[in-house]
Scaffold this motif. Structure first.
Motif, mmCIF file in Angstrom:
data_model
loop_
_atom_site.group_PDB
_atom_site.id
_atom_site.type_symbol
_atom_site.label_atom_id
_atom_site.label_comp_id
_atom_site.label_asym_id
_atom_site.label_seq_id
_atom_site.Cartn_x
_atom_site.Cartn_y
_atom_site.Cartn_z
ATOM 1 N N MET A 1 35.729 32.822 116.281
ATOM 2 C CA MET A 1 34.925 32.309 115.183
ATOM 3 C C MET A 1 34.436 30.896 115.490
ATOM 4 S SD MET A 1 34.319 34.488 112.817
ATOM 5 C CE MET A 1 33.580 33.367 111.675
ATOM 6 N N ILE A 2 35.280 30.105 116.129
ATOM 7 C CA ILE A 2 34.863 28.752 116.484
ATOM 8 C C ILE A 2 33.722 28.815 117.501
ATOM 9 C CG2 ILE A 2 35.601 26.613 117.623
ATOM 10 C CD1 ILE A 2 38.380 27.131 116.311
ATOM 11 N N SER A 3 33.834 29.709 118.463
ATOM 12 C CA SER A 3 32.763 29.871 119.454
ATOM 13 C C SER A 3 31.472 30.333 118.792
ATOM 14 C CB SER A 3 33.174 30.880 120.530
ATOM 15 O OG SER A 3 34.282 30.409 121.236
ATOM 16 N N LEU A 4 31.579 31.267 117.862
ATOM 17 C CA LEU A 4 30.410 31.752 117.138
ATOM 18 C C LEU A 4 29.746 30.599 116.380
ATOM 19 C CD1 LEU A 4 28.529 33.950 116.021
ATOM 20 C CD2 LEU A 4 30.265 34.372 114.253
ATOM 21 N N THR A 5 30.548 29.789 115.705
ATOM 22 C CA THR A 5 30.020 28.658 114.952
ATOM 23 C C THR A 5 29.309 27.681 115.892
ATOM 24 O OG1 THR A 5 31.798 28.905 113.337
ATOM 25 C CG2 THR A 5 30.635 26.802 113.337
ATOM 26 N N PHE A 6 29.890 27.438 117.049
ATOM 27 C CA PHE A 6 29.269 26.545 118.031
ATOM 28 C C PHE A 6 27.927 27.103 118.516
ATOM 29 C CE2 PHE A 6 28.615 25.283 122.495
ATOM 30 C CZ PHE A 6 28.456 23.915 122.312
ATOM 31 N N VAL A 7 27.899 28.389 118.824
ATOM 32 C CA VAL A 7 26.660 29.018 119.312
ATOM 33 C C VAL A 7 25.567 28.935 118.253
ATOM 34 C CG1 VAL A 7 25.617 31.230 119.974
ATOM 35 C CG2 VAL A 7 27.775 30.509 121.009
ATOM 36 N N VAL A 8 25.903 29.211 117.005
ATOM 37 C CA VAL A 8 24.914 29.133 115.919
ATOM 38 C C VAL A 8 24.439 27.690 115.750
ATOM 39 C CG1 VAL A 8 24.549 29.406 113.429
ATOM 40 C CG2 VAL A 8 25.711 31.204 114.731
ATOM 41 N N TRP A 9 25.336 26.733 115.855
ATOM 42 C CA TRP A 9 24.980 25.320 115.736
ATOM 43 C C TRP A 9 23.990 24.920 116.830
ATOM 44 C CZ3 TRP A 9 26.332 21.090 118.973
ATOM 45 C CH2 TRP A 9 26.057 19.832 118.439
ATOM 46 N N VAL A 10 24.277 25.305 118.071
ATOM 47 C CA VAL A 10 23.375 25.001 119.191
ATOM 48 C C VAL A 10 22.025 25.682 118.974
ATOM 49 C CG1 VAL A 10 22.973 25.387 121.665
ATOM 50 C CG2 VAL A 10 25.200 24.547 120.876
ATOM 51 N N TYR A 11 22.056 26.958 118.588
ATOM 52 C CA TYR A 11 20.812 27.701 118.367
ATOM 53 C C TYR A 11 19.976 27.060 117.256
ATOM 54 C CZ TYR A 11 17.645 31.621 117.605
ATOM 55 O OH TYR A 11 16.526 32.401 117.462
ATOM 56 N N LYS A 52 25.669 27.291 107.510
ATOM 57 C CA LYS A 52 26.291 27.000 106.211
ATOM 58 C C LYS A 52 27.189 28.157 105.790
ATOM 59 C CE LYS A 52 22.278 24.389 104.776
ATOM 60 N NZ LYS A 52 21.022 24.509 104.060
ATOM 61 N N ASN A 53 26.718 29.378 106.017
ATOM 62 C CA ASN A 53 27.473 30.573 105.662
ATOM 63 C C ASN A 53 28.783 30.667 106.447
ATOM 64 O OD1 ASN A 53 27.672 33.876 106.073
ATOM 65 N ND2 ASN A 53 27.073 33.201 104.021
ATOM 66 N N LEU A 54 28.789 30.136 107.669
ATOM 67 C CA LEU A 54 30.001 30.179 108.498
ATOM 68 C C LEU A 54 31.079 29.201 108.031
ATOM 69 C CD1 LEU A 54 28.412 30.634 112.037
ATOM 70 C CD2 LEU A 54 29.823 32.286 110.794
ATOM 71 N N PHE A 55 30.786 28.438 106.995
ATOM 72 C CA PHE A 55 31.787 27.538 106.415
ATOM 73 C C PHE A 55 32.150 27.958 104.990
ATOM 74 C CE2 PHE A 55 30.299 25.125 109.966
ATOM 75 C CZ PHE A 55 31.480 24.609 110.471
ATOM 76 N N GLU A 56 31.914 29.216 104.694
ATOM 77 C CA GLU A 56 32.314 29.770 103.403
ATOM 78 C C GLU A 56 33.535 30.660 103.621
ATOM 79 O OE1 GLU A 56 28.630 31.471 102.015
ATOM 80 O OE2 GLU A 56 27.781 29.513 101.563
ATOM 81 N N ARG A 89 31.250 39.474 111.960
ATOM 82 C CA ARG A 89 30.577 38.218 111.636
ATOM 83 C C ARG A 89 29.598 37.824 112.735
ATOM 84 N NH1 ARG A 89 30.942 35.800 106.570
ATOM 85 N NH2 ARG A 89 29.467 34.477 107.666
ATOM 86 N N GLY A 90 29.925 38.162 113.974
ATOM 87 C CA GLY A 90 29.002 37.900 115.080
ATOM 88 C C GLY A 90 27.709 38.675 114.910
#
Length: 133
Positions: A1-11, A52-56, A89-90
Motif C-alpha cells: 500500500m505504501i508503494s502504491l501511494t508513492f506511485v500515485v503521488w509520483v504520477y 486523497k482517497n488513499l488516505f481514507e 486497491r491497486g
C-alpha cells in the motif's frame, strides 16, 4: 500500500507538471489548490483525487496490519486478505488515475472495502479467542 501511494503521488506530479509546462500555466495563479481544479482538465486531477482517497480507508488497513503483526496474530487468512486488499486497491487506483470509469472503479472499491472489513473482523475474532497471558 505504501508503494502504491508513492506511485500515485509520483504520477500525480508527472500529470500536473507536464500539463503546467506544456500549457504554460502562470504559476502565480496556482496559489490555492482550488486553482488547480479550475485551470486544469478534469483528467489531470484524477491522480490527485486518488491520492486523497488513499488516505481514507487504507489508513484502517495500516492500523489493522500493524496491530496484527505486533500482536502476533498474522495467519494465512489475514495474509491472503491483506494481499487481496492491496491488489484490489491497486486496480482501483489504476482505474481512478486513468479512465476513471466510476462504475468499474466503485466495483473495485466496494470489493476492497469488504476485504478490509473482513480483516478487521478476523483480527477481532482472533484477538478475542486468544488466551489471556
Amino acid at each position: 500500500m505504501i508503494s502504491l501511494t508513492f506511485v500515485v503521488w509520483v504520477y500525480m506530479y508527472i500529470r500536473r507538471l507536464s500539463y503546467i509546462m506544456t500549457h504554460h500555466v502562470d504559476y502565480a495563479k496556482l496559489g490555492k489548490s482550488s486553482a488547480l481544479v479550475e485551470l486544469m482538465p478534469e483528467e489531470v486531477s484524477y491522480p490527485s483525487d486518488n491520492l486523497k482517497n488513499l488516505f481514507e480507508l487504507p489508513v484502517l488497513f495500516y492500523v489493522i496490519s500493524v496491530m496484527a503483526i505486533q500482536s502476533g496474530l498474522v495467519d494465512e487468512v489475514l495474509s491472503i486478505a491483506a494481499w487481496a486488499y492491496v491488489c484490489l486497491r491497486g486496480i482501483h487506483s489504476l482505474i481512478h488515475c486513468t479512465v476513471n470509469n466510476v462504475h468499474l472503479r466503485f466495483t473495485f472499491y466496494i470489493f476492497s472495502s469488504l476485504v478490509l472489513w473482513f480483516m478487521v473482523v478476523h483480527v477481532a475474532v482472533v484477538m478475542l479467542s486468544a488466551p489471556l497471558l
